[in-house]
Design a protein around this motif. Structure first.
Motif, PDB file in Angstrom:
ATOM      1  N   PHE A  60       5.453   9.900  -3.631  1.00 16.32           N
ATOM      2  CA  PHE A  60       5.107   8.482  -3.514  1.00 16.32           C
ATOM      3  C   PHE A  60       6.343   7.668  -3.129  1.00 16.32           C
ATOM      4  CE2 PHE A  60       4.245   4.212  -5.071  1.00 16.32           C
ATOM      5  CZ  PHE A  60       2.916   4.003  -4.709  1.00 16.32           C
ATOM      6  N   ASN A  61       7.469   7.974  -3.758  1.00 10.53           N
ATOM      7  CA  ASN A  61       8.702   7.242  -3.478  1.00 10.53           C
ATOM      8  C   ASN A  61       9.220   7.503  -2.072  1.00 10.53           C
ATOM      9  OD1 ASN A  61       8.742   6.054  -5.999  1.00 10.53           O
ATOM     10  ND2 ASN A  61      10.011   7.655  -6.916  1.00 10.53           N
ATOM     11  N   ASP A  62       8.966   8.704  -1.536  1.00  8.35           N
ATOM     12  CA  ASP A  62       9.377   8.995  -0.158  1.00  8.35           C
ATOM     13  C   ASP A  62       8.734   8.014   0.817  1.00  8.35           C
ATOM     14  OD1 ASP A  62      11.016  11.157  -0.768  1.00  8.35           O
ATOM     15  OD2 ASP A  62       9.350  12.589  -0.680  1.00  8.35           O
ATOM     16  N   VAL A  85      -1.356  -6.075   1.181  1.00  7.08           N
ATOM     17  CA  VAL A  85      -0.755  -5.703  -0.107  1.00  7.08           C
ATOM     18  C   VAL A  85      -1.719  -4.844  -0.925  1.00  7.08           C
ATOM     19  CG1 VAL A  85       0.102  -6.602  -2.303  1.00  7.08           C
ATOM     20  CG2 VAL A  85       0.753  -7.714  -0.172  1.00  7.08           C
ATOM     21  N   ALA A  86      -2.981  -5.249  -0.968  1.00  8.57           N
ATOM     22  CA  ALA A  86      -3.974  -4.480  -1.719  1.00  8.57           C
ATOM     23  C   ALA A  86      -4.155  -3.083  -1.133  1.00  8.57           C
ATOM     24  CB  ALA A  86      -5.308  -5.223  -1.746  1.00  8.57           C
ATOM     25  N   SER A  87      -4.102  -2.976   0.195  1.00 11.55           N
ATOM     26  CA  SER A  87      -4.261  -1.674   0.845  1.00 11.55           C
ATOM     27  C   SER A  87      -3.111  -0.736   0.515  1.00 11.55           C
ATOM     28  CB  SER A  87      -4.363  -1.842   2.363  1.00 11.55           C
ATOM     29  OG  SER A  87      -5.531  -2.554   2.715  1.00 11.55           O
ATOM     30  N   ALA A  88      -1.919  -1.289   0.340  1.00 12.49           N
ATOM     31  CA  ALA A  88      -0.771  -0.461  -0.012  1.00 12.49           C
ATOM     32  C   ALA A  88      -0.877   0.056  -1.443  1.00 12.49           C
ATOM     33  CB  ALA A  88       0.522  -1.256   0.157  1.00 12.49           C
ATOM     34  N   LEU A  89      -1.428  -0.753  -2.334  1.00 14.41           N
ATOM     35  CA  LEU A  89      -1.525  -0.365  -3.740  1.00 14.41           C
ATOM     36  C   LEU A  89      -2.745   0.506  -4.021  1.00 14.41           C
ATOM     37  CD1 LEU A  89      -0.561  -3.754  -5.432  1.00 14.41           C
ATOM     38  CD2 LEU A  89       0.874  -1.738  -5.086  1.00 14.41           C
ATOM     39  N   ALA A  98      -6.150   1.829 -11.057  1.00 11.87           N
ATOM     40  CA  ALA A  98      -4.998   2.467 -11.698  1.00 11.87           C
ATOM     41  C   ALA A  98      -5.008   3.969 -11.438  1.00 11.87           C
ATOM     42  CB  ALA A  98      -5.015   2.184 -13.196  1.00 11.87           C
ATOM     43  N   ALA A  99      -6.190   4.564 -11.478  1.00 13.20           N
ATOM     44  CA  ALA A  99      -6.306   5.998 -11.213  1.00 13.20           C
ATOM     45  C   ALA A  99      -5.946   6.317  -9.759  1.00 13.20           C
ATOM     46  CB  ALA A  99      -7.717   6.481 -11.530  1.00 13.20           C
ATOM     47  N   PHE A 100      -6.299   5.407  -8.833  1.00 14.05           N
ATOM     48  CA  PHE A 100      -5.902   5.587  -7.436  1.00 14.05           C
ATOM     49  C   PHE A 100      -4.375   5.613  -7.320  1.00 14.05           C
ATOM     50  CE2 PHE A 100      -9.957   3.506  -5.503  1.00 14.05           C
ATOM     51  CZ  PHE A 100     -10.628   4.700  -5.687  1.00 14.05           C
ATOM     52  N   VAL A 101      -3.728   4.624  -7.936  1.00 16.33           N
ATOM     53  CA  VAL A 101      -2.275   4.512  -7.846  1.00 16.33           C
ATOM     54  C   VAL A 101      -1.593   5.719  -8.502  1.00 16.33           C
ATOM     55  CG1 VAL A 101      -0.283   3.127  -8.537  1.00 16.33           C
ATOM     56  CG2 VAL A 101      -2.365   1.995  -7.752  1.00 16.33           C
ATOM     57  N   LEU A 102      -2.181   6.214  -9.584  1.00 17.37           N
ATOM     58  CA  LEU A 102      -1.588   7.327 -10.329  1.00 17.37           C
ATOM     59  C   LEU A 102      -2.056   8.692  -9.831  1.00 17.37           C
ATOM     60  CD1 LEU A 102      -1.847   5.848 -13.936  1.00 17.37           C
ATOM     61  CD2 LEU A 102       0.202   6.016 -12.507  1.00 17.37           C
TER      62      LEU A 102
END
Length: 425
Positions: free
Chosen positions: A171-173, A106-110, A238-242
């Motif tokens: 990201f959604n793809d 889960v952490a790797s996906a985020l 957060a910067a990684f995710v964004l």
């Protein structure tokens, strides 16, 4: 002629890494030196080229996160998490493995898989010490879970970022096309963990009772430093995710986070960099130079084209061939440089097949899952082996690979019908 000499040099270096006749860092640096000596590549291509040289984004991402992890270790938070996880598993090793594997995925996906294994490995060593079990099976399983979980999102695995950039994917793809199958693969992977590792674990009631009696809150050594570190880490994550919105490279984010953390806390620079896995960073540099030389001489490009050519241009065969070839080649040459080399070819194939994105997903699945096959197939694997060696529990190339090959064959075999039924029927 130069291409054949380059292949011979690469295979010789790879054989030394695989057989561990010499240290893997020495083999990688020696191989890189030979590539430069025979002019298979040059200084400009090796050190400054985006596609055929050292991937400095990977190097500096690792460096920044290693420094952040080094500061976090001073707080006692890893001891806290180790006790917490062991208590939730009630001291049973396989339950603990499942818990750590799921957290890792889960952490790797985020975030990204390299950052995740940097954070989870110290916890693993501590909890295994408490339960008197070998950390090796846990570390191997976590590295593989990070590669599988990271495949679910755009930011989870470096090859996905390359694919998204070249294919214009969002990201959604990745969430829509990759994540559903990754959930299924993680369920299968937990079952594989039981078959590969679980039956060898021994439950020690006394050790379990001792762990259950511990108070994890007492492990926190510096509460102020903990909050400072977690705040910086949260901003970095957060910067990684964004990333698709902010457009800051993960390496830049990690280095800025590390710099701020060292600057605002009482931890000295010497203490912060003590946990940096310098041999791992140097190994990556040598590996990138060797693979870059194969790109420069046209070896990887020719191999990729040949793998696709045998399908005769048919979309179904091209998809399955790309999936299988990507898994095999990513296991050998590391999935990051492989995807960087293959993505322009796939872009042409997508255009030739009416813009059918199934080829991008075949490349992503093959490269991400193929990285599990060998100890050098993915960045997360190399990092885990480096941490293991540093902590006095070395994992050999073949010790990792004998499990990785099984996991890769099973997961890729399951992806094949998924791609066929969802996109090709």
């Amino acid at each position: 002629m130069l291409a054949w000499v380059s292949v011979a040099a690469f295979l010789a270096a790879y054989a030394l890494i695989a057989t561990e006749k010499v240290h893997r860092v020495a083999a990688a640096l020696g191989g890189a030196g030979i590539m430069l000596l025979i002019h298979a590549t040059n200084a400009k291509a090796a050190f400054f080229s985006e596609h055929t040289g050292i991937d400095w984004n990977v190097i500096f991402l690792l460096l920044g996160m290693m420094i952040i992890v080094g500061v976090l270790k001073e707080t006692g938070v890893f001891e806290y998490l180790a006790i917490w996880a062991a208590k939730r598993a009630r001291g049973r090793p396989f339950r603990l493995m499942v818990l750590l594997v799921l957290i890792t995925a889960v952490a790797s996906a985020l975030l990204d898989n390299v950052t995740t294994v940097l954070l989870i490995a110290p916890v693993t060593f501590l909890v295994c010490e408490r339960l008197a079990v070998s950390p090796v099976p846990f570390l191997i399983a976590e590295a593989m879970a990070s590669n599988i979980g990271g495949a679910a999102t755009l930011v989870g695995d470096p090859p996905n970022i390359i694919i998204a950039s070249r294919g214009g994917l969002t990201f959604n793809d990745f969430l829509v096309h990759m994540a559903p199958m990754i959930v299924i693969l993680m369920v299968v992977f937990v079952g594989l963990c039981w078959l590969l590792f679980g039956r060898s674990f021994r439950y020690d009631p006394q050790r379990a009772a001792d762990v259950m009696a511990l108070d994890e809150r007492e492990a926190i050594a510096d509460g102020r430093l903990l909050w400072q570190s977690l705040t910086v880490l949260a901003v970095v994550m957060a910067a990684f995710v964004l990333h698709p919105v902010l457009h800051y490279e993960p390496s830049v984010v990690a280095l800025l986070g590390a710099g701020v953390l060292v600057a605002v806390t009482k931890v000295t620079t010497e203490d912060a960099i003590r946990e940096v896995e310098w041999p791992t960073l140097v190994f990556f540099a040598g590996l990138f130079v060797m693979v870059g030389a194969l790109v420069e001489t046209g070896v990887i490009g020719e191999l990729s084209k040949a793998a696709v050519a045998v399908t005769g241009g048919r979309l179904e065969l091209t998809t399955m061939g790309l999936l299988g070839a990507s898994a095999v080649l990513s296991a050998i040459v590391d999935n990051i440089p492989y995807v960087a080399t293959m993505s322009p070819i796939v872009e042409q194939l997508v255009q030739a097949n009416g813009g059918h994105d199934v080829l991008w997903w075949a490349l992503a699945f093959g490269a991400d899952l193929g990285g599990n096959a060998t100890a050098v197939g993915a960045a997360a694997n190399v990092v885990v082996l480096g941490i293991a060696a540093r902590n006095g529990t070395p994992i050999s190339f073949w010790q990792f690979t004998k499990y990785g090959l099984i996991v890769t064959v099973v997961t890729v075999a399951l992806v094949a019908p998924y791609l066929w039924l969802r996109y090709l029927v």
